[in-house]
Design an enzyme around this catalytic site. Structure first.
Site, PDB file in Angstrom:
ATOM      1  N   PRO A  14      16.349   9.907  13.042  1.00 62.06           N
ATOM      2  CA  PRO A  14      16.224   9.984  14.148  1.00 62.06           C
ATOM      3  C   PRO A  14      16.686  11.187  14.950  1.00 62.06           C
ATOM      4  O   PRO A  14      17.825  11.481  14.640  1.00 62.06           O
ATOM      5  CB  PRO A  14      16.361   8.981  15.152  1.00 62.06           C
ATOM      6  CG  PRO A  14      17.139   7.908  14.215  1.00 62.06           C
ATOM      7  CD  PRO A  14      16.945   8.395  12.643  1.00 62.06           C
ATOM      8  N   ASN A  15      15.977  11.888  15.728  1.00 55.94           N
ATOM      9  CA  ASN A  15      16.303  13.160  16.462  1.00 55.94           C
ATOM     10  C   ASN A  15      16.736  14.418  15.739  1.00 55.94           C
ATOM     11  O   ASN A  15      17.040  15.324  16.302  1.00 55.94           O
ATOM     12  CB  ASN A  15      17.680  12.550  17.583  1.00 55.94           C
ATOM     13  CG  ASN A  15      17.380  11.686  18.407  1.00 55.94           C
ATOM     14  OD1 ASN A  15      16.175  11.576  18.795  1.00 55.94           O
ATOM     15  ND2 ASN A  15      18.001  10.603  18.423  1.00 55.94           N
ATOM     16  N   ARG A  22      18.707  20.527  20.160  1.00 59.05           N
ATOM     17  CA  ARG A  22      19.443  19.340  20.327  1.00 59.05           C
ATOM     18  C   ARG A  22      20.981  19.663  20.448  1.00 59.05           C
ATOM     19  O   ARG A  22      21.683  20.080  19.446  1.00 59.05           O
ATOM     20  CB  ARG A  22      19.132  18.321  19.316  1.00 59.05           C
ATOM     21  CG  ARG A  22      20.128  17.145  19.423  1.00 59.05           C
ATOM     22  CD  ARG A  22      20.064  16.221  17.935  1.00 59.05           C
ATOM     23  NE  ARG A  22      20.724  14.918  18.350  1.00 59.05           N
ATOM     24  CZ  ARG A  22      20.953  14.211  17.449  1.00 59.05           C
ATOM     25  NH1 ARG A  22      20.675  14.221  16.037  1.00 59.05           N
ATOM     26  NH2 ARG A  22      21.597  13.062  17.605  1.00 59.05           N
ATOM     27  N   TYR A  27      25.601  20.332  17.228  1.00 64.33           N
ATOM     28  CA  TYR A  27      24.787  20.437  15.783  1.00 64.33           C
ATOM     29  C   TYR A  27      24.316  21.767  15.497  1.00 64.33           C
ATOM     30  O   TYR A  27      23.580  21.957  14.393  1.00 64.33           O
ATOM     31  CB  TYR A  27      23.375  19.631  15.759  1.00 64.33           C
ATOM     32  CG  TYR A  27      23.855  18.000  16.214  1.00 64.33           C
ATOM     33  CD1 TYR A  27      24.393  17.304  15.267  1.00 64.33           C
ATOM     34  CD2 TYR A  27      23.527  17.672  17.272  1.00 64.33           C
ATOM     35  CE1 TYR A  27      24.856  16.080  15.412  1.00 64.33           C
ATOM     36  CE2 TYR A  27      23.875  16.011  17.462  1.00 64.33           C
ATOM     37  CZ  TYR A  27      24.554  15.313  16.664  1.00 64.33           C
ATOM     38  OH  TYR A  27      24.914  14.146  16.596  1.00 64.33           O
ATOM     39  N   ASN A  78      20.198  12.272   5.628  1.00 59.05           N
ATOM     40  CA  ASN A  78      21.005  12.239   6.741  1.00 59.05           C
ATOM     41  C   ASN A  78      20.197  11.205   7.538  1.00 59.05           C
ATOM     42  O   ASN A  78      19.334  11.472   8.320  1.00 59.05           O
ATOM     43  CB  ASN A  78      20.868  13.553   7.683  1.00 59.05           C
ATOM     44  CG  ASN A  78      21.773  13.581   8.944  1.00 59.05           C
ATOM     45  OD1 ASN A  78      22.112  12.651   9.227  1.00 59.05           O
ATOM     46  ND2 ASN A  78      22.091  14.978   9.236  1.00 59.05           N
ATOM     47  N   ALA A  81      21.457   8.342  13.705  1.00 63.20           N
ATOM     48  CA  ALA A  81      22.195   7.197  14.298  1.00 63.20           C
ATOM     49  C   ALA A  81      22.311   5.818  13.435  1.00 63.20           C
ATOM     50  O   ALA A  81      23.015   5.130  13.266  1.00 63.20           O
ATOM     51  CB  ALA A  81      21.723   6.903  15.585  1.00 63.20           C
ATOM     52  N   GLU A 102      24.658  11.183   0.993  1.00 62.70           N
ATOM     53  CA  GLU A 102      24.504  11.123   2.432  1.00 62.70           C
ATOM     54  C   GLU A 102      25.065  12.401   3.087  1.00 62.70           C
ATOM     55  O   GLU A 102      26.327  12.759   2.619  1.00 62.70           O
ATOM     56  CB  GLU A 102      25.309   9.922   2.971  1.00 62.70           C
ATOM     57  CG  GLU A 102      25.310   9.740   4.460  1.00 62.70           C
ATOM     58  CD  GLU A 102      26.054   8.626   5.097  1.00 62.70           C
ATOM     59  OE1 GLU A 102      26.192   7.606   4.380  1.00 62.70           O
ATOM     60  OE2 GLU A 102      26.935   8.663   5.964  1.00 62.70           O
ATOM     61  N   HIS A 104      25.696  14.951   6.830  1.00 61.56           N
ATOM     62  CA  HIS A 104      25.931  14.827   8.316  1.00 61.56           C
ATOM     63  C   HIS A 104      26.294  16.452   8.764  1.00 61.56           C
ATOM     64  O   HIS A 104      27.028  16.850   8.194  1.00 61.56           O
ATOM     65  CB  HIS A 104      27.058  14.028   8.896  1.00 61.56           C
ATOM     66  CG  HIS A 104      26.649  12.481   8.460  1.00 61.56           C
ATOM     67  ND1 HIS A 104      25.636  11.918   9.400  1.00 61.56           N
ATOM     68  CD2 HIS A 104      27.315  11.619   7.790  1.00 61.56           C
ATOM     69  CE1 HIS A 104      25.418  10.696   8.761  1.00 61.56           C
ATOM     70  NE2 HIS A 104      26.272  10.499   7.874  1.00 61.56           N
ATOM     71  N   ARG A 111      34.649  12.306  15.612  1.00 61.71           N
ATOM     72  CA  ARG A 111      33.841  12.122  16.796  1.00 61.71           C
ATOM     73  C   ARG A 111      34.119  10.738  17.499  1.00 61.71           C
ATOM     74  O   ARG A 111      34.987  10.133  17.134  1.00 61.71           O
ATOM     75  CB  ARG A 111      32.274  12.381  16.581  1.00 61.71           C
ATOM     76  CG  ARG A 111      31.743  13.791  15.935  1.00 61.71           C
ATOM     77  CD  ARG A 111      30.592  14.066  15.930  1.00 61.71           C
ATOM     78  NE  ARG A 111      29.833  13.815  17.176  1.00 61.71           N
ATOM     79  CZ  ARG A 111      28.490  13.737  17.138  1.00 61.71           C
ATOM     80  NH1 ARG A 111      27.899  13.753  16.172  1.00 61.71           N
ATOM     81  NH2 ARG A 111      27.797  13.637  18.328  1.00 61.71           N
TER      82      ARG A 111
HETATM   83  C1  DQA Z   1      24.499  12.845  12.502  1.00 59.02           C
HETATM   84  C2  DQA Z   1      25.694  12.324  13.115  1.00 59.02           C
HETATM   85  C3  DQA Z   1      25.257  10.887  13.774  1.00 59.02           C
HETATM   86  O1  DQA Z   1      26.055  10.133  14.383  1.00 59.02           O
HETATM   87  C4  DQA Z   1      24.091  11.273  14.945  1.00 59.02           C
HETATM   88  O2  DQA Z   1      23.718  10.003  15.063  1.00 59.02           O
HETATM   89  C5  DQA Z   1      23.041  12.118  14.369  1.00 59.02           C
HETATM   90  C6  DQA Z   1      23.353  13.284  13.534  1.00 59.02           C
HETATM   91  C7  DQA Z   1      25.218  14.403  11.818  1.00 59.02           C
HETATM   92  O3  DQA Z   1      24.296  15.189  11.240  1.00 59.02           O
HETATM   93  O4  DQA Z   1      26.080  14.946  12.384  1.00 59.02           O
HETATM   94  O5  DQA Z   1      21.734  12.107  14.892  1.00 59.02           O
HETATM   95  O6  DQA Z   1      24.001  12.366  11.192  1.00 59.02           O
END
Ligand code: DQA
Length: 150
Positions: A14-15, A22, A27, A78, A81, A102, A104, A111
């Site tokens: 998501p997102n 964003r 990011y 990735n 959340a 995984e 990020h 964070r």
């Molecule tokens: C994320 C870190 C997560 O906590 C966050 O919800 C994201 C992006 C990252 O790539 O830093 O959507 O996965």
């Protein structure tokens, strides 16, 4: 002669489709399309064939992971959340048994407290966190090393 390249599924949760606009202070300004383009360039060098999938929905991500068997040899994810609470995505990764890395963009350990725990990481080979788009490239390199080991 047809050379069959190992297929790797690149999953974004998501997102992450909003990358570029964003929260750029966290990011960065690189879009998901650009990251995928960089991954494709690296995949050419590594002899991998990438398949990209993004969804904002937990169920769709789980379905895509389930569909990855038997063709996909590895997963780069990735989970956004979902990293922090989706036991269902974790179970799907375990169920298919494909080696998974995984990634990020941000350093989740630097964070908010709720981001400092991943329920996905224990079913992955490892995690790369905090290097922006480079996290994806490093993650893919690590996955390739592991795939060629076997
Ligand atoms: C994320 C870190 C997560 O906590 C966050 O919800 C994201 C992006 C990252 O790539 O830093 O959507 O996965």
């Amino acid at each position: 002669m047809v050379i069959l390249l190992a297929k790797v599924l690149v999953l974004n949760g998501p997102n992450l489709n909003l990358l570029g606009t964003r929260e750029p202070d966290i990011y960065g300004q690189v879009t998901l399309d650009k990251i995928n383009e960089q991954l494709n360039q690296l995949a050419d060098q590594l002899g991998l064939d990438l398949e990209f999938y993004h969804s904002n929905s937990e169920g769709e991500i789980i379905t895509r992971i389930q569909q990855s068997v038997p063709n996909v040899k590895g997963i780069l994810i990735n989970p956004g959340a979902f990293t922090h609470y989706s036991l269902a995505i974790r179970d799907a990764i375990s169920a298919v048994g494909a080696p998974c890395v995984e990634v990020h963009l941000s350093n989740i350990y630097a964070r908010e407290e709720f981001r400092q725990h991943s329920v996905i990481a224990p079913v992955c080979l490892g995690q790369v966190s905090g290097f922006g788009p480079l996290s994806y490239l490093l993650g893919l390199r690590a996955l390739a090393e592991k795939l060629y080991e076997n």
